[in-house]
Design an enzyme around this catalytic site. Structure first.
Site, short mmCIF file in Angstrom:
data_model
loop_
_atom_site.label_atom_id
_atom_site.label_comp_id
_atom_site.label_asym_id
_atom_site.label_seq_id
_atom_site.Cartn_x
_atom_site.Cartn_y
_atom_site.Cartn_z
N HIS A 175 150.58 35.74 133.78
CA HIS A 175 149.81 34.82 134.62
C HIS A 175 149.37 35.46 135.93
CE1 HIS A 175 148.00 31.08 135.13
NE2 HIS A 175 149.00 30.26 134.93
N ASP A 182 144.24 34.27 134.19
CA ASP A 182 144.29 32.86 134.58
C ASP A 182 144.30 31.98 133.34
OD1 ASP A 182 144.21 33.54 137.27
OD2 ASP A 182 142.01 33.49 137.34
#
Length: 426
Positions: free
Chosen positions: A396, A400
């Protein structure tokens, strides 16, 4: 007496230490030049060490599971023709096996201690005494050997009651339970209070360390989507039904490999490796797919390099070749390094969904799950379709959630309409 000292050599690629995973000689053995002596494991592969000289083994340094720095002494040899009498040699390391057949690399685990309050203490050493002469290979079926690997038990110590001393599944079960093969059990529901302690060494320890690094250093984000594989399944069956000898049978994974080739140009951030110590993200033009593979020693990730240059059947051939090499312990360092994204699949055991762990330092891993036939609503009508959930995890910090979702939806489109895989992109 003329002594020769064998030291752990520099195996390259910045390796500073290696773990001892198997001894193939013992003190007192007379060995020839180029004979296999010890297996050591580096970060990615098991390396076989052979002797450059002939002689008698007079000392072994290091136990199975011990990490030795490059340059440290592993073996001392007496190169004099008369050699050294075995009874004057040093005692061997306490975990060195009795013969070269005890531990095969890669090693999953080495048993350390087993205790059972119900059994007399004096009977314990007998369980671990060798049951055959040094050098005699234990006979066992492949399934029995695989279970022994999973349990971390050297078959050399298991008594065999089958023909020719073959170790049966019942022999292995009896050894684990601490009772002689064929002994009658008086109470089918008796309490079991024994405890087995197993030292995690070799490949199994390396897997544990890599998983720990991945989960500690990468904030995982998992995305699960439903795929309709009815059309792809029909295409795969039609192609495989031709039965051509010049090309391999197709599984689902080669189609996913070719789909990733079509997508990485638009989603370069998923075909990447992130060095979080220097904060450098390296995105790759070439696609190098790691294939998570279960082996007798544990999980390995052989790599199909430059998938962008391979056709569908070439993907299938390379996938089969590198995974076979990994399962047989013959994969080279190059075949185990350099992946930029990983595919993982348990096939029929895939379950409904999963949360795959990223292969550090990559930033994405794709996991097809189990195929199931079930009714779905299609164009306003109920139809039986072949469905599959796909689970994907992303780093992450780099990918995204929005981009991850776009990537999986683009993958879904290609897989559900497989004709698109064979169309040239402008």
């Amino acid at each position: 007496m003329e002594n020769y000292t064998f030291r752990l050599p520099d195996v390259g690629e910045g390796v500073a230490e290696a773990e001892i995973v198997a001894w193939h000689v013992k003190i007192g053995d007379l060995i020839d030049e180029d004979q296999l002596m010890v297996d050591v494991m580096t970060d990615k592969a098991t390396v076989e060490m052979t002797t450059p000289v002939a002689g008698r083994v007079i000392a072994l340094h290091g136990e199975i599971g011990q990490r030795m720095p490059v340059g440290s002494v592993l073996i001392e040899l007496d190169t004099n023709q008369n050699g050294l009498a075995p009874e004057t040699a040093k005692a061997p390391p306490k975990e060195a096996p009795a013969s070269k057949s005890v531990v095969a690399a890669p090693v999953a685990a080495a048993p350390v201690k087993s205790t059972s309050p119900a059994a007399p203490a004096k009977s314990e050493p007998a369980r671990f005494a060798a049951t055959r002469a040094p050098g005699d290979l234990p006979l066992a079926a492949p399934a029995t050997r695989r279970r022994a690997y999973e349990l971390g038990l050297p078959l050399q110590f298991v008594p065999g009651t089958g023909p020719g001393g073959r170790i049966t599944a019942e022999d292995l079960n009896a050894y684990v339970a601490g009772t002689p093969a064929g002994a009658s059990v008086q109470h089918h529901h008796a309490k079991r209070e024994g405890i087995t302690e197993t030292r995690i060494v070799g490949l199994r320890r390396k897997i544990a360390e890599n998983m720990q690094v991945s989960k500690r250093r990468i904030p995982h984000f998992t995305y699960v989507e439903e795929f309709d594989l009815t059309e792809l399944g029909r295409l795969r069956r039609e192609v495989n039904a031709e039965g051509r000898m010049d090309r391999p049978k197709l599984t689902l994974l080669p189609f996913f490999m070719r789909a990733l080739v079509s997508l990485v140009a638009d989603f370069p951030q998923v075909n990447a490796r992130y060095d979080d110590e220097t904060s450098i993200l390296r995105t790759y033009e070439g696609l190098h797919i790691g294939i998570a593979t279960q082996t007798p020693g544990g999980l390995m990730v052989p790599v199909v390099h430059h998938v962008e240059a391979l056709g569908l059947f070439e993907c299938a051939s390379e996938l089969a070749r590198v995974t076979k090499a990994a399962r047989e312990g013959k994969a080279t360092r190059d075949e185990l390094t350099g992946s930029t994204i990983t595919l993982t699949s348990l096939g029929a055991l895939g379950g409904v969904s999963a949360t795959p762990v990223i292969n550090y330092p990559e930033v994405a891993i794709i996991g097809p799950n189990k195929l199931v036939e079930r009714p779905v609503v299609l164009n306003g009508q109920v139809a039986v379709r072949t469905m599959m959930n796909l689970s994907a995890s992303f780093d992450h910090r780099i990918v995204d959630g929005y981009d991850a979702a776009r990537f999986i939806q683009a993958l879904k489109r290609l897989i559900e309409q497989p004709a698109l895989l064979f169309m040239d992109r402008a």
